[in-house]
Design a protein around this motif. Structure first.
Motif, mmCIF file in Angstrom:
data_model
loop_
_atom_site.group_PDB
_atom_site.id
_atom_site.type_symbol
_atom_site.label_atom_id
_atom_site.label_comp_id
_atom_site.label_asym_id
_atom_site.label_seq_id
_atom_site.Cartn_x
_atom_site.Cartn_y
_atom_site.Cartn_z
ATOM 1 N N ALA A 10 0.831 -1.203 0.000
ATOM 2 C CA ALA A 10 0.000 0.000 0.000
ATOM 3 C C ALA A 10 0.867 1.256 0.000
ATOM 4 O O ALA A 10 0.558 2.243 -0.690
ATOM 5 N N VAL A 11 1.959 1.231 0.765
ATOM 6 C CA VAL A 11 2.890 2.361 0.783
ATOM 7 C C VAL A 11 3.414 2.645 -0.618
ATOM 8 O O VAL A 11 3.450 3.796 -1.076
ATOM 9 N N THR A 12 3.811 1.590 -1.322
ATOM 10 C CA THR A 12 4.360 1.751 -2.665
ATOM 11 C C THR A 12 3.345 2.379 -3.611
ATOM 12 O O THR A 12 3.657 3.326 -4.351
ATOM 13 N N LEU A 13 2.129 1.864 -3.600
ATOM 14 C CA LEU A 13 1.091 2.395 -4.487
ATOM 15 C C LEU A 13 0.761 3.848 -4.147
ATOM 16 O O LEU A 13 0.692 4.708 -5.028
ATOM 17 N N LEU A 14 0.578 4.143 -2.861
ATOM 18 C CA LEU A 14 0.202 5.497 -2.458
ATOM 19 C C LEU A 14 1.314 6.497 -2.749
ATOM 20 O O LEU A 14 1.051 7.643 -3.139
ATOM 21 N N LEU A 54 -1.728 13.269 2.231
ATOM 22 C CA LEU A 54 -3.178 13.167 2.029
ATOM 23 C C LEU A 54 -3.581 11.756 1.592
ATOM 24 O O LEU A 54 -4.571 11.202 2.082
ATOM 25 N N ALA A 55 -2.809 11.163 0.678
ATOM 26 C CA ALA A 55 -3.124 9.822 0.202
ATOM 27 C C ALA A 55 -3.009 8.798 1.322
ATOM 28 O O ALA A 55 -3.872 7.913 1.467
ATOM 29 N N ALA A 56 -1.958 8.908 2.135
ATOM 30 C CA ALA A 56 -1.757 7.948 3.225
ATOM 31 C C ALA A 56 -2.841 8.087 4.291
ATOM 32 O O ALA A 56 -3.373 7.080 4.783
ATOM 33 N N VAL A 57 -3.174 9.314 4.666
ATOM 34 C CA VAL A 57 -4.206 9.528 5.684
ATOM 35 C C VAL A 57 -5.566 9.051 5.174
ATOM 36 O O VAL A 57 -6.346 8.416 5.909
ATOM 37 N N ALA A 58 -5.869 9.333 3.911
ATOM 38 C CA ALA A 58 -7.141 8.870 3.333
ATOM 39 C C ALA A 58 -7.213 7.349 3.349
ATOM 40 O O ALA A 58 -8.266 6.768 3.661
ATOM 41 N N PHE A 59 -6.094 6.689 3.045
ATOM 42 C CA PHE A 59 -6.078 5.222 3.076
ATOM 43 C C PHE A 59 -6.326 4.703 4.489
ATOM 44 O O PHE A 59 -7.091 3.753 4.687
ATOM 45 N N HIS A 65 -12.849 -0.291 6.189
ATOM 46 C CA HIS A 65 -13.838 -0.646 5.176
ATOM 47 C C HIS A 65 -13.262 -1.464 4.023
ATOM 48 O O HIS A 65 -13.943 -2.338 3.483
ATOM 49 N N ILE A 66 -12.000 -1.185 3.640
ATOM 50 C CA ILE A 66 -11.441 -1.849 2.459
ATOM 51 C C ILE A 66 -10.358 -2.873 2.793
ATOM 52 O O ILE A 66 -10.082 -3.755 1.967
ATOM 53 N N ALA A 67 -9.740 -2.778 3.971
ATOM 54 C CA ALA A 67 -8.678 -3.723 4.341
ATOM 55 C C ALA A 67 -8.655 -3.892 5.856
ATOM 56 O O ALA A 67 -7.700 -3.489 6.530
ATOM 57 N N PRO A 68 -9.688 -4.493 6.436
ATOM 58 C CA PRO A 68 -9.756 -4.611 7.898
ATOM 59 C C PRO A 68 -8.600 -5.387 8.507
ATOM 60 O O PRO A 68 -8.272 -5.175 9.688
ATOM 61 N N LEU A 70 -5.622 -4.902 7.994
ATOM 62 C CA LEU A 70 -4.547 -3.940 8.262
ATOM 63 C C LEU A 70 -4.923 -2.987 9.387
ATOM 64 O O LEU A 70 -4.358 -1.907 9.509
ATOM 65 N N GLY A 71 -5.816 -3.410 10.239
ATOM 66 C CA GLY A 71 -6.252 -2.572 11.350
ATOM 67 C C GLY A 71 -5.142 -2.194 12.299
ATOM 68 O O GLY A 71 -5.245 -1.192 13.024
ATOM 69 N N PHE A 72 -4.043 -2.966 12.319
ATOM 70 C CA PHE A 72 -2.926 -2.623 13.199
ATOM 71 C C PHE A 72 -2.305 -1.275 12.831
ATOM 72 O O PHE A 72 -1.598 -0.662 13.645
ATOM 73 N N LEU A 73 -2.560 -0.775 11.610
ATOM 74 C CA LEU A 73 -2.028 0.528 11.199
ATOM 75 C C LEU A 73 -2.734 1.688 11.884
ATOM 76 O O LEU A 73 -2.255 2.823 11.808
ATOM 77 N N LEU A 74 -3.839 1.420 12.553
ATOM 78 C CA LEU A 74 -4.637 2.501 13.108
ATOM 79 C C LEU A 74 -4.203 2.930 14.497
ATOM 80 O O LEU A 74 -4.799 3.832 15.077
#
Length: 376
Positions: A10-14, A54-59, A65-68, A70-74
Motif C-alpha cells: 500500500a505504501v508503494t502504491l500510495l 493526504l493519500a496515506a491519511v485517506a487510506f 472498510h477496504i482492508a480490515p 490492516l487494522g494494526f495501522l490505526l
C-alpha cells in the motif's frame, strides 16, 4: 510479516500516486533550469509531500472498510510510521529524478545501497526487540536516513554546481500543464501494470495469481533497463537538443542489443529461474515469463517514443501512447485469460506492445524527426 508487507504494498502504491510523477518533471526540466533548479526541486518536494500525506491519511481512514486485516495501522505509532514511509518513498522517487537531472546517476545507485543497508540494520534491531511493526519502521527509518544524506549532498554541492553552469537561464515555462498531462499518462501506464494482477486474481483465483506475480516481477526487470536509459536520454536531449535524433537512434541500437541478449537468456533459462521458488512456479509460469521477457523488446520502442515526446513536450503523444497501452492490455487480458489461462496475460502484453511498436516504427517521422527542432 504478511501483514507488514501488505502494508508496504500500500505504501508503494500510495507513494507512486502521491508523488504526482514529478520525478519525470525533474528529469525533464532540471537540466535547463539553471539558477531556478533549487526552487524547482523544493517545489516538487513540497507538492509530493503534501499529496503523499493526504493519500496515506485517506487510506488509513478507509482501512476499516477496504482492508480490515490492516487494522494494526490505526494505532498512533504504526499510523505515523505508515504515513512517514509513504512520504519517504515518494521523496525517494523524487530524489532519483533530481539526481538524474543534475547528471549524478552514480548517486542514485549509492542512494539505493544506503537504503538497503540501513533498512536491514533497522530490521535486525526490530526483530531482536520483537517490535510488531519492525518491518514498517525499518523502511520508514531507511527512507529518512537516505533523504537526509542525499539532500545534504544535493543541495550543498550538486545543485550549486549545476546552477553555476547556466546562471541566467529563464524559469521553465508551463510547468503545471506539463506536469498534469504527464501525470495523467503515468496513471494509465500504472493502471496497466497494477490492474493486470487483479484481472488474474478475479479470473483465475489466488493460486494462479501467485504464479503470475512471480513471473511478472522477474520479467518486469527487463523493462527497468529501458526506463533508466530513457531518463538519461531526456537529460542529454534537453542539454543538447540537436543531438536528440542521434541519442534516440543510439538508445534504440544499444539498448536493443542488451535487451535482446537479456530476453534471450530469460527465455532459455525461464524454467530454471522459476524453479528456484518451487517446481509449481516453473510448471505454471514459464510460458508467461517467456512472453513478458519477449515483450520487453517492443516496449523499448514504445518507451523511447514516450521519452522523446516528453523531451519535445508533445504531451498528446505522451498521454495517447500510454492510454492506448492501458486499453489494449486490459482489454486483451480480459478476453484471453479465461481462454489461455496465465499465458493469456503474456499474450496480451506482447501483442499490445508489438502493435504499438509497429505503428511507431512505420510512422517514425511523426514522433522523431530526422532533423532536431528547438525544444520548447
Amino acid at each position: 510479516m504478511g501483514l507488514s508487507y501488505s502494508a508496504l504494498s500500500a505504501v508503494t502504491l500510495l507513494a507512486c500516486v502521491g508523488q504526482l510523477n514529478l520525478s519525470d518533471v525533474l528529469v525533464r526540466f532540471v537540466p535547463s533550469a539553471g539558477r531556478h533548479t533549487r526552487g524547482l526541486i523544493l517545489t516538487c518536494y513540497a507538492a509530493g509531500t503534501a499529496c503523499s500525506v493526504l493519500a496515506a491519511v485517506a487510506f488509513l481512514l478507509l482501512v476499516p472498510h477496504i482492508a480490515p486485516d490492516l487494522g494494526f495501522l490505526l494505532t498512533p505509532w504504526t499510523g505515523f510510521c505508515f504515513v512517514a514511509a509513504t512520504v519517504g518513498y515518494a521523496m525517494f522517487i523524487l530524489q532519483d529524478g533530481a539526481l538524474t537531472g543534475v547528471r549524478r546517476p552514480s548517486w542514485v545507485m549509492a542512494e539505493n545501497l544506503m537504503f538497503a543497508v540501513v533498512r536491514n540494520v533497522l530490521l535486525a534491531i526490530g526483530a531482536a526487540l520483537t517490535v510488531f511493526s519492525g518491518i514498517l519502521l525499518s523502511w520508514a527509518g531507511a527512507f529518512a536516513v537516505s533523504f537526509f544524506v542525499v539532500n545534504v549532498y544535493l543541495m550543498r554541492r550538486a545543485v550549486p554546481r549545476h546552477e553555476q553552469g547556466a546562471p541566467e537561464t529563464a524559469r521553465p515555462p508551463r510547468l503545471v500543464g506539463y506536469a498534469a498531462a504527464d501525470y495523467v499518462g503515468s496513471l494509465f501506464r500504472m493502471a496497466a501494470y497494477t490492474f493486470a494482477p487483479l484481472l488474474v486474481l478475479n479470473s483465475l483465483g489466488a493460486e494462479q495469481s501467485a504464479y503470475f506475480s512471480l513471473a511478472w516481477v522477474v520479467g518486469f526487470m527487463l523493462y527497468l533497463v529501458t526506463t533508466n536509459m530513457g531518463s538519461s536520454l531526456i537529460v542529454e536531449a534537453v542539454r543538447n537538443p540537436a543531438q536528440l535524433p542521434a541519442h534516440a537512434d543510439r538508445m534504440l541500437r544499444h539498448s536493443g542489443v542488451l535487451l535482446a541478449l537479456a530476453a534471450g537468456g530469460t527465455i532459455v533459462f525461464a524454467p530454471g529461474i522459476l524453479s528456484l521458488f518451487g517446481p509449481e512456479y516453473s510448471l505454471h509460469g514459464t510460458t508467461l515469463l517467456r512472453l513478458v521477457a519477449l515483450s520487453a523488446l517492443p516496449n523499448l520502442v514504445v518507451s523511447l517514443a514516450v521519452d522523446v515526446a516528453r523531451a519535445r513536450r508533445n504531451m498528446r503523444m505522451v498521454v495517447g501512447l500510454q492510454f492506448a497501452l492501458c486499453v489494449t492490455v486490459m482489454g486483451l487480458a480480459a478476453l484471453l485469460l479465461p481462454v489461455l489461462g496465465l499465458s493469456g496475460a503474456g499474450v496480451a502484453w506482447l501483442t499490445s506492445q508489438s502493435v504499438l511498436a509497429l505503428y511507431l516504427l512505420i510512422w517514425r517521422s511523426h514522433w522523431l524527426p530526422h532533423r532536431s527542432e528547438p525544444l520548447p
